[in-house]
Design a protein around this motif. Structure first.
Motif, PDB file in Angstrom:
ATOM      1  N   TYR A 258       0.844  -1.199   0.000  1.00 51.12           N
ATOM      2  CA  TYR A 258       0.000   0.000   0.000  1.00 51.12           C
ATOM      3  C   TYR A 258       0.882   1.254   0.000  1.00 51.12           C
ATOM      4  O   TYR A 258       2.058   1.213   0.407  1.00 51.12           O
ATOM      5  CB  TYR A 258      -0.940  -0.015   1.214  1.00 51.12           C
ATOM      6  CG  TYR A 258      -0.240  -0.074   2.540  1.00 51.12           C
ATOM      7  CD1 TYR A 258       0.206   1.082   3.177  1.00 51.12           C
ATOM      8  CD2 TYR A 258       0.000  -1.292   3.169  1.00 51.12           C
ATOM      9  CE1 TYR A 258       0.868   1.026   4.392  1.00 51.12           C
ATOM     10  CE2 TYR A 258       0.660  -1.356   4.385  1.00 51.12           C
ATOM     11  CZ  TYR A 258       1.093  -0.200   4.986  1.00 51.12           C
ATOM     12  OH  TYR A 258       1.767  -0.253   6.186  1.00 51.12           O
TER      13      TYR A 258
ATOM     14  N   THR B 148      -7.119   3.253  11.276  1.00 54.27           N
ATOM     15  CA  THR B 148      -6.027   4.184  11.572  1.00 54.27           C
ATOM     16  C   THR B 148      -4.969   3.502  12.450  1.00 54.27           C
ATOM     17  O   THR B 148      -4.481   4.082  13.410  1.00 54.27           O
ATOM     18  CB  THR B 148      -6.568   5.462  12.250  1.00 54.27           C
ATOM     19  OG1 THR B 148      -7.363   5.069  13.367  1.00 54.27           O
ATOM     20  CG2 THR B 148      -7.397   6.300  11.306  1.00 54.27           C
TER      21      THR B 148
ATOM     22  N   SER C 163      -1.191   1.159  12.131  1.00 55.98           N
ATOM     23  CA  SER C 163       0.074   1.480  11.450  1.00 55.98           C
ATOM     24  C   SER C 163      -0.119   1.622   9.944  1.00 55.98           C
ATOM     25  O   SER C 163       0.450   2.520   9.316  1.00 55.98           O
ATOM     26  CB  SER C 163       1.108   0.375  11.681  1.00 55.98           C
ATOM     27  OG  SER C 163       1.312   0.164  13.040  1.00 55.98           O
ATOM     28  N   SER C 164      -0.920   0.717   9.345  1.00 55.58           N
ATOM     29  CA  SER C 164      -1.102   0.759   7.888  1.00 55.58           C
ATOM     30  C   SER C 164      -1.830   2.025   7.480  1.00 55.58           C
ATOM     31  O   SER C 164      -1.399   2.736   6.556  1.00 55.58           O
ATOM     32  CB  SER C 164      -1.886  -0.470   7.405  1.00 55.58           C
ATOM     33  OG  SER C 164      -1.275  -1.655   7.827  1.00 55.58           O
TER      34      SER C 164
ATOM     35  N   GLN D  71       0.234   5.198   7.829  1.00 58.00           N
ATOM     36  CA  GLN D  71       1.239   5.369   6.765  1.00 58.00           C
ATOM     37  C   GLN D  71       0.585   5.749   5.438  1.00 58.00           C
ATOM     38  O   GLN D  71       1.131   6.547   4.677  1.00 58.00           O
ATOM     39  CB  GLN D  71       2.016   4.062   6.574  1.00 58.00           C
ATOM     40  CG  GLN D  71       2.989   3.775   7.699  1.00 58.00           C
ATOM     41  CD  GLN D  71       3.816   2.538   7.440  1.00 58.00           C
ATOM     42  OE1 GLN D  71       3.380   1.606   6.770  1.00 58.00           O
ATOM     43  NE2 GLN D  71       5.018   2.519   7.975  1.00 58.00           N
TER      44      GLN D  71
ATOM     45  N   ARG E 215     -12.086   4.627  14.075  1.00 57.93           N
ATOM     46  CA  ARG E 215     -12.799   4.083  15.245  1.00 57.93           C
ATOM     47  C   ARG E 215     -12.055   4.443  16.533  1.00 57.93           C
ATOM     48  O   ARG E 215     -12.645   4.912  17.482  1.00 57.93           O
ATOM     49  CB  ARG E 215     -12.947   2.565  15.104  1.00 57.93           C
ATOM     50  CG  ARG E 215     -13.824   1.967  16.193  1.00 57.93           C
ATOM     51  CD  ARG E 215     -14.303   0.589  15.859  1.00 57.93           C
ATOM     52  NE  ARG E 215     -13.230  -0.400  15.892  1.00 57.93           N
ATOM     53  CZ  ARG E 215     -13.400  -1.684  15.627  1.00 57.93           C
ATOM     54  NH1 ARG E 215     -14.589  -2.134  15.273  1.00 57.93           N
ATOM     55  NH2 ARG E 215     -12.386  -2.518  15.685  1.00 57.93           N
ATOM     56  N   THR E 216     -10.723   4.205  16.527  1.00 55.07           N
ATOM     57  CA  THR E 216      -9.933   4.570  17.711  1.00 55.07           C
ATOM     58  C   THR E 216      -8.794   5.476  17.274  1.00 55.07           C
ATOM     59  O   THR E 216      -8.010   5.094  16.400  1.00 55.07           O
ATOM     60  CB  THR E 216      -9.324   3.311  18.376  1.00 55.07           C
ATOM     61  OG1 THR E 216     -10.368   2.362  18.608  1.00 55.07           O
ATOM     62  CG2 THR E 216      -8.645   3.645  19.689  1.00 55.07           C
TER      63      THR E 216
ATOM     64  N   LYS F  81      -1.376  -0.420  22.186  1.00 53.75           N
ATOM     65  CA  LYS F  81      -1.523  -0.804  20.798  1.00 53.75           C
ATOM     66  C   LYS F  81      -0.162  -0.497  20.232  1.00 53.75           C
ATOM     67  O   LYS F  81       0.576   0.312  20.798  1.00 53.75           O
ATOM     68  CB  LYS F  81      -2.555   0.065  20.067  1.00 53.75           C
ATOM     69  CG  LYS F  81      -4.018  -0.281  20.360  1.00 53.75           C
ATOM     70  CD  LYS F  81      -4.876   0.748  19.632  1.00 53.75           C
ATOM     71  CE  LYS F  81      -6.337   0.614  19.920  1.00 53.75           C
ATOM     72  NZ  LYS F  81      -7.039  -0.317  19.034  1.00 53.75           N
TER      73      LYS F  81
ATOM     74  N   TRP G 229      -5.184  -5.748  18.361  1.00 51.63           N
ATOM     75  CA  TRP G 229      -4.957  -7.059  17.736  1.00 51.63           C
ATOM     76  C   TRP G 229      -4.011  -7.880  18.587  1.00 51.63           C
ATOM     77  O   TRP G 229      -4.000  -9.107  18.499  1.00 51.63           O
ATOM     78  CB  TRP G 229      -4.497  -6.930  16.282  1.00 51.63           C
ATOM     79  CG  TRP G 229      -3.143  -6.316  16.068  1.00 51.63           C
ATOM     80  CD1 TRP G 229      -2.866  -5.028  15.737  1.00 51.63           C
ATOM     81  CD2 TRP G 229      -1.886  -6.987  16.145  1.00 51.63           C
ATOM     82  NE1 TRP G 229      -1.515  -4.852  15.620  1.00 51.63           N
ATOM     83  CE2 TRP G 229      -0.887  -6.042  15.853  1.00 51.63           C
ATOM     84  CE3 TRP G 229      -1.497  -8.305  16.422  1.00 51.63           C
ATOM     85  CZ2 TRP G 229       0.468  -6.363  15.847  1.00 51.63           C
ATOM     86  CZ3 TRP G 229      -0.150  -8.625  16.408  1.00 51.63           C
ATOM     87  CH2 TRP G 229       0.808  -7.652  16.117  1.00 51.63           C
TER      88      TRP G 229
HETATM   89  O1  N01 Z   1      -3.916  -2.967  11.635  1.00 53.13           O
HETATM   90  P1  N01 Z   1      -4.428  -2.471  13.081  1.00 53.13           P
HETATM   91  P2  N01 Z   1      -2.713  -2.411  10.753  1.00 53.13           P
HETATM   92  N1  N01 Z   1     -14.816  -0.654  11.835  1.00 53.13           N
HETATM   93  O2  N01 Z   1      -5.167  -3.642  13.643  1.00 53.13           O
HETATM   94  C1  N01 Z   1      -9.778  -0.329  12.465  1.00 53.13           C
HETATM   95  C2  N01 Z   1       2.183  -4.131  11.657  1.00 53.13           C
HETATM   96  N2  N01 Z   1       2.499  -3.081  10.702  1.00 53.13           N
HETATM   97  O3  N01 Z   1      -2.705  -3.132   9.487  1.00 53.13           O
HETATM   98  O4  N01 Z   1      -8.349   0.476  16.722  1.00 53.13           O
HETATM   99  C3  N01 Z   1     -14.026   0.415  11.896  1.00 53.13           C
HETATM  100  O5  N01 Z   1      -3.352  -1.890  13.874  1.00 53.13           O
HETATM  101  C4  N01 Z   1      -9.145  -0.421  13.813  1.00 53.13           C
HETATM  102  O6  N01 Z   1      -9.867   0.303  14.766  1.00 53.13           O
HETATM  103  P3  N01 Z   1      -9.704  -0.048  16.351  1.00 53.13           P
HETATM  104  C5  N01 Z   1       2.206  -3.531  13.057  1.00 53.13           C
HETATM  105  O7  N01 Z   1       2.629  -4.493  13.959  1.00 53.13           O
HETATM  106  C6  N01 Z   1       3.714  -2.514  10.792  1.00 53.13           C
HETATM  107  O8  N01 Z   1      -2.725  -0.935  10.709  1.00 53.13           O
HETATM  108  O9  N01 Z   1      -9.748  -1.554  16.450  1.00 53.13           O
HETATM  109  N3  N01 Z   1     -12.696   0.354  12.054  1.00 53.13           N
HETATM  110  C7  N01 Z   1      -7.774   0.170  13.516  1.00 53.13           C
HETATM  111  O10 N01 Z   1      -7.816   1.554  13.455  1.00 53.13           O
HETATM  112  C8  N01 Z   1       0.746  -3.190  13.232  1.00 53.13           C
HETATM  113  O11 N01 Z   1       0.354  -3.016  14.560  1.00 53.13           O
HETATM  114  C9  N01 Z   1       4.040  -1.499   9.969  1.00 53.13           C
HETATM  115  O12 N01 Z   1     -10.833   0.609  17.001  1.00 53.13           O
HETATM  116  C10 N01 Z   1     -12.161  -0.865  12.150  1.00 53.13           C
HETATM  117  C11 N01 Z   1      -7.505  -0.367  12.116  1.00 53.13           C
HETATM  118  O13 N01 Z   1      -8.759  -0.704  11.548  1.00 53.13           O
HETATM  119  C12 N01 Z   1       0.084  -4.344  12.550  1.00 53.13           C
HETATM  120  O14 N01 Z   1       0.881  -4.594  11.421  1.00 53.13           O
HETATM  121  C13 N01 Z   1       3.129  -1.019   9.055  1.00 53.13           C
HETATM  122  C14 N01 Z   1     -12.927  -2.039  12.076  1.00 53.13           C
HETATM  123  C15 N01 Z   1      -6.660  -1.611  12.138  1.00 53.13           C
HETATM  124  O15 N01 Z   1      -5.426  -1.318  12.707  1.00 53.13           O
HETATM  125  C16 N01 Z   1      -1.323  -4.128  12.115  1.00 53.13           C
HETATM  126  O16 N01 Z   1      -1.454  -2.806  11.592  1.00 53.13           O
HETATM  127  C17 N01 Z   1       1.885  -1.614   8.969  1.00 53.13           C
HETATM  128  C18 N01 Z   1     -14.320  -1.884  11.926  1.00 53.13           C
HETATM  129  N4  N01 Z   1     -15.121  -2.954  11.871  1.00 53.13           N
HETATM  130  C19 N01 Z   1       1.570  -2.639   9.806  1.00 53.13           C
HETATM  131  N5  N01 Z   1     -12.110  -3.095  12.195  1.00 53.13           N
HETATM  132  C20 N01 Z   1       5.371  -0.889  10.114  1.00 53.13           C
HETATM  133  O17 N01 Z   1       6.365  -1.534  10.252  1.00 53.13           O
HETATM  134  C21 N01 Z   1     -10.863  -2.601  12.339  1.00 53.13           C
HETATM  135  N6  N01 Z   1     -10.899  -1.250  12.321  1.00 53.13           N
HETATM  136  C22 N01 Z   1       5.426   0.529  10.157  1.00 53.13           C
END
Ligand code: N01
Length: 544
Positions: free
Chosen positions: A53, A187, A189-190, A193, A210-211, A328, A495
């Motif tokens: 992404y 909102t 990490s993904s 970014q 959501r959070t 988180k 998570w």
């Molecule tokens: O996933 P997340 P991610 N309705 O689970 C929201 C690694 N990583 O892919 O917080 C509405 O953190 C959810 O809301 P809430 C890293 O370990 C690393 O971003 O549950 N919203 C949250 O905001 C990371 O921690 C890097 O209330 C909904 C979001 O979706 C892990 O991967 C980069 C929903 C999910 O956030 C996961 O990150 C990227 C709903 N039904 C990832 N369900 C780097 O190295 C979920 N959400 C930098």
């Protein structure tokens, strides 16, 4: 499953060609074991293959986010910047695969559907999605902790006329947001970014939050050649520091409580960390993730920064998190909060203004309909157990991993690497190992080397099977829970705790005792003849 006419037979089968599977293959092949890796994608990279992404990059410093098993490799590869972007990390993993000629032993575009232990032959029977089956003495998963993406069940998604994407399964072509009305849900990490990058291109970006999240600036910058040269010259020292440290990268271990210093000193420390960029606030005081009052000092510092950066007070308020900072995954970003000052970005709080459904033309909340051309799901993953439970893994008596773990109510492992009832089955960075709360490549190397040594030990000592003992597993799992319960991590929905997946039992499955201490514990267990494991001698000499 008792198969006698499997198509091929190996000493070891490994799932996944990411950081874990590539090194496991190299390690076993070097020791003379026939090894086959199965990989669902059409290329190597694992996480870094799928997460393409916009804005995807690493949050560990690049000179520490790589393998250290080969000094030659370390010296040959040069990172461009402090926090490399996904394409660069993927290039690195391709470079590794080419350098060590790993591809001939990887079968791409192949999923493992099932792996069943056959008690008669003492081998794993592995069923692939192309209808064939193979057999292996050792079955090893390198499936990662975050590879089962979570697409929440929103009503009406099938009716949406626009394009939609999940950050964890991003297409290989460039997604063009120019002139488009884009919505993003999530909102973490993904999302953090992707949001600033999409906002620069889209006509309008609506962020469905959501959070709210705590995030600190990454302050990414290109590396100067002198710095890279020094890191290569200091390879052995860097490797040692990485392997002995708590989190897999050399960080000054905090010795002070946030509460024993004056508020001026604390403010100065947080400010320095903020200006330097990276995870410095998280590692500033030892009690940030342990003591609610200490935590509040860091939480409030970041909230005050959000207040300073975001110009519209009502938007700033919505962006301020209230959960315990760090419980988180702490995020680092490039211009995340600043992005909400743009005219083409709006923020919707979906906790109060709930998402009701996806419509033909966009998204309907309890208060309004948002017309969208593109919808991005940055909704994360079914972490830790999700990738393992997607595969029908069955040990002795045909008991599945899912049954053993009581659907997640009672997930337990020995050291996060082995399971009672599942002989000769190893998980690289499995549940109850330090995994995602450490620098992943370092934890992966530790597991791969431990597993490789164990398999060599078995060959040398004519041992046919190794299996975790029930009491050793129980003691380890209890220890993990006790360490976690002493922190604030278990108090937050994330998570990490499984709370992001509706119906998933709440369990914290990361070992928080520190990577260095964990490594030592694993080494002691091996040195004591694999304490806590049952080893069964072979009736005939072990070749595989
Ligand atoms: O996933 P997340 P991610 N309705 O689970 C929201 C690694 N990583 O892919 O917080 C509405 O953190 C959810 O809301 P809430 C890293 O370990 C690393 O971003 O549950 N919203 C949250 O905001 C990371 O921690 C890097 O209330 C909904 C979001 O979706 C892990 O991967 C980069 C929903 C999910 O956030 C996961 O990150 C990227 C709903 N039904 C990832 N369900 C780097 O190295 C979920 N959400 C930098």
């Amino acid at each position: 499953m008792h198969l006698t006419n499997y198509n091929e037979s190996f000493d070891a089968v490994v799932i996944g060609a990411g950081f874990s599977g590539l090194y496991m293959l190299y390690r076993l092949r070097e020791a003379g074991f026939s090894t086959r890796v199965y990989e669902a994608a059409d290329g190597v990279g694992g996480t870094w293959y799928w997460n393409r992404y916009p804005g995807a990059r690493c949050d560990s410093e690049s000179i520490y986010y790589n393998y250290t098993f080969s000094e030659e490799l370390y010296r040959e590869w040069t990172w461009s910047s402090r926090y490399p972007e996904q394409p660069e990390i993927l290039r690195y993993l391709n470079f590794v695969a080419d350098k060590f000629d790993l591809r001939p032993d990887i079968q791409f575009e192949t999923r493992v559907n099932a792996a069943h232990y056959d008690e008669e032959t003492k081998r794993w029977q592995i069923e692939l999605n192309d209808g064939t089956s193979v057999s292996a003495k050792y079955f090893i998963t390198g499936v990662g902790c975050l590879s089962a993406s979570n697409l929440p069940k929103f009503n009406g998604l099938e009716n949406f006329k626009g394009e939609w994407y999940h950050t964890g399964h991003w297409p290989h072509h460039k997604v063009d947001f120019t002139g488009k009305r884009v919505g993003i849900i999530g909102t973490g990490s993904s999302g953090v970014q992707a949001i600033p990058v999409i906002a620069r291109e889209a006509e309008h970006l609506t962020v469905f939050q959501r959070t709210p999240q705590y995030s600190a600036p990454a302050r990414n910058h290109p590396y100067d050649l002198e710095y890279i040269k020094r890191s290569k010259e200091n390879f052995l020292e860097i490797k040692k520091q990485m392997r002995e440290s708590q989190g897999g990268q050399p960080v000054e271990v905090p010795t002070k409580s946030a509460l024993e210093v004056t508020s001026e000193e604390r403010q100065q420390k947080f400010e320095e960390a903020w200006q330097t960029g990276g995870q410095g606030i998280f590692t500033s005081y030892y009690d940030i993730t342990v003591d609610p009052k200490a935590n509040e000092t860091a939480s409030e510092f970041i909230r005050s920064k959000i207040g300073e950066i975001v110009k519209k007070p009502e938007v700033a308020e919505k962006l301020k998190p209230t959960y315990y900072y760090g419980t988180k995954r702490p995020i680092i970003d490039t211009d995340y909060y600043e992005t909400f000052n743009r005219d083409n970005v709006s923020l919707v709080d979906v906790r109060t203004n709930r998402i009701e459904e996806i419509t033909d033309n966009g998204l309907q909340t309890t208060e309004a309909e948002y017309e969208l051309d593109v919808l991005v799901f940055a909704t994360g993953f079914d972490g830790m157990t999700g990738p393992l439970l997607k595969i029908d893994i069955r040990g002795k008596d045909g008991v599945s991993l899912k049954e053993k773990w009581k659907g997640g109510e009672d997930t337990r492992t020995y050291l996060g690497v082995a399971n009672a009832g599942f002989p000769n089955f190893f998980m690289i960075t499995g549940p109850e190992s330090p995994s995602v709360l450490s620098n992943m490549p370092v934890s992966i190397e530790q597991h791969v080397e431990w597993i490789g040594d164990c398999i060599e030990y078995m060959r040398e000592n004519n041992i046919d099977t190794i299996e975790a003992k029930v009491d050793a597993e129980e003691a380890w799992s209890k220890h993990c829970r006790e360490v976690a319960e002493a922190t604030l991590f278990t108090k937050t929905d994330s998570w990490y705790t499984g709370a992001n997946i509706p119906g998933k039992p709440r369990r914290f499955l990361i070992y928080l005792g520190g990577g260095g201490a964990y490594r030592q514990k694993c080494a002691e267990i091996a040195a004591n003849g694999y304490e806590g494991f049952s080893l069964e001698a072979a009736s005939e000499p072990v070749t595989g």
